[in-house]
Design a protein around this motif. Sequence first.
Motif, PDB file in Angstrom:
ATOM      1  N   LEU A  17      68.366 -35.250  -6.139  1.00 17.72           N
ATOM      2  CA  LEU A  17      67.866 -35.604  -4.816  1.00 17.72           C
ATOM      3  C   LEU A  17      68.569 -36.859  -4.322  1.00 17.72           C
ATOM      4  CD1 LEU A  17      64.006 -35.222  -5.374  1.00 17.72           C
ATOM      5  CD2 LEU A  17      65.563 -33.536  -4.385  1.00 17.72           C
ATOM      6  N   ASP A  18      68.935 -36.864  -3.048  1.00 17.06           N
ATOM      7  CA  ASP A  18      69.443 -38.079  -2.409  1.00 17.06           C
ATOM      8  C   ASP A  18      68.266 -38.853  -1.851  1.00 17.06           C
ATOM      9  OD1 ASP A  18      72.230 -37.618  -2.815  1.00 17.06           O
ATOM     10  OD2 ASP A  18      72.185 -36.138  -1.197  1.00 17.06           O
ATOM     11  N   VAL A  19      68.050 -40.062  -2.378  1.00 17.09           N
ATOM     12  CA  VAL A  19      66.915 -40.885  -1.953  1.00 17.09           C
ATOM     13  C   VAL A  19      67.432 -42.281  -1.608  1.00 17.09           C
ATOM     14  CG1 VAL A  19      64.581 -41.654  -2.523  1.00 17.09           C
ATOM     15  CG2 VAL A  19      65.489 -39.589  -3.604  1.00 17.09           C
ATOM     16  N   PRO A  20      67.917 -42.491  -0.383  1.00 18.66           N
ATOM     17  CA  PRO A  20      68.484 -43.796  -0.003  1.00 18.66           C
ATOM     18  C   PRO A  20      67.481 -44.938  -0.066  1.00 18.66           C
ATOM     19  CG  PRO A  20      68.225 -42.354   1.920  1.00 18.66           C
ATOM     20  CD  PRO A  20      67.996 -41.509   0.719  1.00 18.66           C
ATOM     21  N   GLN A  21      66.179 -44.607  -0.062  1.00 17.38           N
ATOM     22  CA  GLN A  21      65.156 -45.664  -0.155  1.00 17.38           C
ATOM     23  C   GLN A  21      65.169 -46.357  -1.510  1.00 17.38           C
ATOM     24  OE1 GLN A  21      64.638 -42.610   1.001  1.00 17.38           O
ATOM     25  NE2 GLN A  21      63.900 -42.834   3.093  1.00 17.38           N
ATOM     26  N   ILE A  22      65.772 -45.728  -2.517  1.00 19.83           N
ATOM     27  CA  ILE A  22      65.873 -46.353  -3.839  1.00 19.83           C
ATOM     28  C   ILE A  22      67.147 -47.188  -3.864  1.00 19.83           C
ATOM     29  CG2 ILE A  22      65.997 -46.003  -6.327  1.00 19.83           C
ATOM     30  CD1 ILE A  22      64.498 -43.423  -6.002  1.00 19.83           C
ATOM     31  N   THR A  23      67.011 -48.438  -3.521  1.00 20.70           N
ATOM     32  CA  THR A  23      68.143 -49.365  -3.506  1.00 20.70           C
ATOM     33  C   THR A  23      68.229 -50.107  -4.837  1.00 20.70           C
ATOM     34  OG1 THR A  23      66.781 -51.167  -2.613  1.00 20.70           O
ATOM     35  CG2 THR A  23      67.820 -49.681  -1.014  1.00 20.70           C
ATOM     36  N   GLU A  24      69.260 -50.902  -4.971  1.00 24.51           N
ATOM     37  CA  GLU A  24      69.400 -51.711  -6.190  1.00 24.51           C
ATOM     38  C   GLU A  24      68.220 -52.672  -6.331  1.00 24.51           C
ATOM     39  OE1 GLU A  24      72.662 -54.693  -8.379  1.00 24.51           O
ATOM     40  OE2 GLU A  24      73.076 -53.855  -6.383  1.00 24.51           O
ATOM     41  N   GLU A  25      67.801 -53.253  -5.201  1.00 29.08           N
ATOM     42  CA  GLU A  25      66.651 -54.168  -5.224  1.00 29.08           C
ATOM     43  C   GLU A  25      65.370 -53.422  -5.597  1.00 29.08           C
ATOM     44  OE1 GLU A  25      64.273 -57.307  -2.279  1.00 29.08           O
ATOM     45  OE2 GLU A  25      65.900 -56.066  -1.491  1.00 29.08           O
ATOM     46  N   THR A  26      65.228 -52.214  -5.067  1.00 31.09           N
ATOM     47  CA  THR A  26      64.044 -51.412  -5.377  1.00 31.09           C
ATOM     48  C   THR A  26      63.972 -51.097  -6.866  1.00 31.09           C
ATOM     49  OG1 THR A  26      64.033 -50.395  -3.183  1.00 31.09           O
ATOM     50  CG2 THR A  26      62.858 -49.237  -4.918  1.00 31.09           C
ATOM     51  N   LEU A  27      65.097 -50.726  -7.454  1.00 28.85           N
ATOM     52  CA  LEU A  27      65.128 -50.450  -8.891  1.00 28.85           C
ATOM     53  C   LEU A  27      64.723 -51.673  -9.703  1.00 28.85           C
ATOM     54  CD1 LEU A  27      68.400 -48.360  -9.358  1.00 28.85           C
ATOM     55  CD2 LEU A  27      66.056 -47.563  -9.690  1.00 28.85           C
ATOM     56  N   ARG A  28      65.129 -52.833  -9.202  1.00 27.53           N
ATOM     57  CA  ARG A  28      64.877 -54.067  -9.936  1.00 27.53           C
ATOM     58  C   ARG A  28      63.456 -54.594  -9.729  1.00 27.53           C
ATOM     59  NH1 ARG A  28      68.705 -56.577  -7.845  1.00 27.53           N
ATOM     60  NH2 ARG A  28      67.563 -57.814  -6.304  1.00 27.53           N
ATOM     61  N   GLU A  29      62.908 -54.414  -8.519  1.00 28.29           N
ATOM     62  CA  GLU A  29      61.671 -55.082  -8.160  1.00 28.29           C
ATOM     63  C   GLU A  29      60.437 -54.185  -8.068  1.00 28.29           C
ATOM     64  OE1 GLU A  29      61.440 -58.289  -7.862  1.00 28.29           O
ATOM     65  OE2 GLU A  29      63.570 -58.806  -7.931  1.00 28.29           O
ATOM     66  N   ASN A  30      60.628 -52.890  -7.826  1.00 29.24           N
ATOM     67  CA  ASN A  30      59.476 -52.052  -7.492  1.00 29.24           C
ATOM     68  C   ASN A  30      59.285 -50.881  -8.454  1.00 29.24           C
ATOM     69  OD1 ASN A  30      60.899 -52.708  -4.451  1.00 29.24           O
ATOM     70  ND2 ASN A  30      58.808 -53.383  -4.829  1.00 29.24           N
ATOM     71  N   PRO A  31      58.070 -50.716  -8.962  1.00 28.30           N
ATOM     72  CA  PRO A  31      57.773 -49.533  -9.771  1.00 28.30           C
ATOM     73  C   PRO A  31      57.859 -48.275  -8.899  1.00 28.30           C
ATOM     74  CG  PRO A  31      56.087 -51.237 -10.017  1.00 28.30           C
ATOM     75  CD  PRO A  31      56.926 -51.626  -8.856  1.00 28.30           C
ATOM     76  N   ILE A  32      58.255 -47.161  -9.497  1.00 34.03           N
ATOM     77  CA  ILE A  32      58.366 -45.895  -8.776  1.00 34.03           C
ATOM     78  C   ILE A  32      57.685 -44.814  -9.605  1.00 34.03           C
ATOM     79  CG2 ILE A  32      59.918 -44.221  -7.709  1.00 34.03           C
ATOM     80  CD1 ILE A  32      62.066 -46.380  -7.607  1.00 34.03           C
ATOM     81  N   LEU A  33      56.804 -44.054  -8.956  1.00 35.07           N
ATOM     82  CA  LEU A  33      56.132 -42.952  -9.622  1.00 35.07           C
ATOM     83  C   LEU A  33      56.621 -41.633  -9.032  1.00 35.07           C
ATOM     84  CD1 LEU A  33      52.438 -44.259  -9.749  1.00 35.07           C
ATOM     85  CD2 LEU A  33      54.177 -44.407 -11.533  1.00 35.07           C
TER      86      LEU A  33
END
Length: 220
Positions: free
Chosen positions: A64-80
């Motif tokens: 899946l292409d998910v542009p909302q998952i940025t480098e900052e998001t990977l580092r700062e935000n949990p994803i379920l």
Amino acid sequence: MHLLTIIWTLICAAVIIGYPLYLLNKSASSVKSRKELSRTMTLNTVELLSFDIREQLPGWSFTLDVPQITEETLRENPILFYLESDKSCLKLPFNNATMGYTVNVYKNIGKVYVTFKSIKDGVSNFYVPNWHLKKIKILIIKSKDKRICGDWSVTSNKSPIRKNLSKAGININDYEDVLGYFSNIASIDFKGHFIAKMPKKRTLVKSSAPQKDHELYHTA
């Protein structure tokens, strides 16, 4: 009488000069307050994305292409991640003993990879029929509320979110249960429902460790 005229003139001048300054200052304060409120609301959100995956099946993996998952998001935000089947919507990864497969999810900047393996050996590819699965739901947790994220400084065998949801009596494997709990604490920012098209050239996730510049993040 002349003195009173001078005083009155000075008062009028002060009002004429001071009132616009008061309005300007009030406007600036109002704008600042709105910006602070907007920033607070933005920070206290859970982003929700939905992907229809039926056009990518049958198959043993998809991307899946998910542009909302940025480098900052990977580092700062949990994803379920939640996988919706014909009967339920459960958190990834999980084992489906009835169908005989295990499913794992990996994330990277702008990408999500899902793979299906036979539950018998955990290695053989399992081809999921298109009638069985429907959607992938993604929750990107921007909220820093401790009722959701807990205290990240406290070490535990469980992730802070899993631990806090369990403490609140919420089943993290149940999508509706989790979403209902989040919506009582943070704003649910629905980013849209997308149809995941079958790519012209399939991207396969290798079982061996990927190269450093293409490192995938496994979701527990």
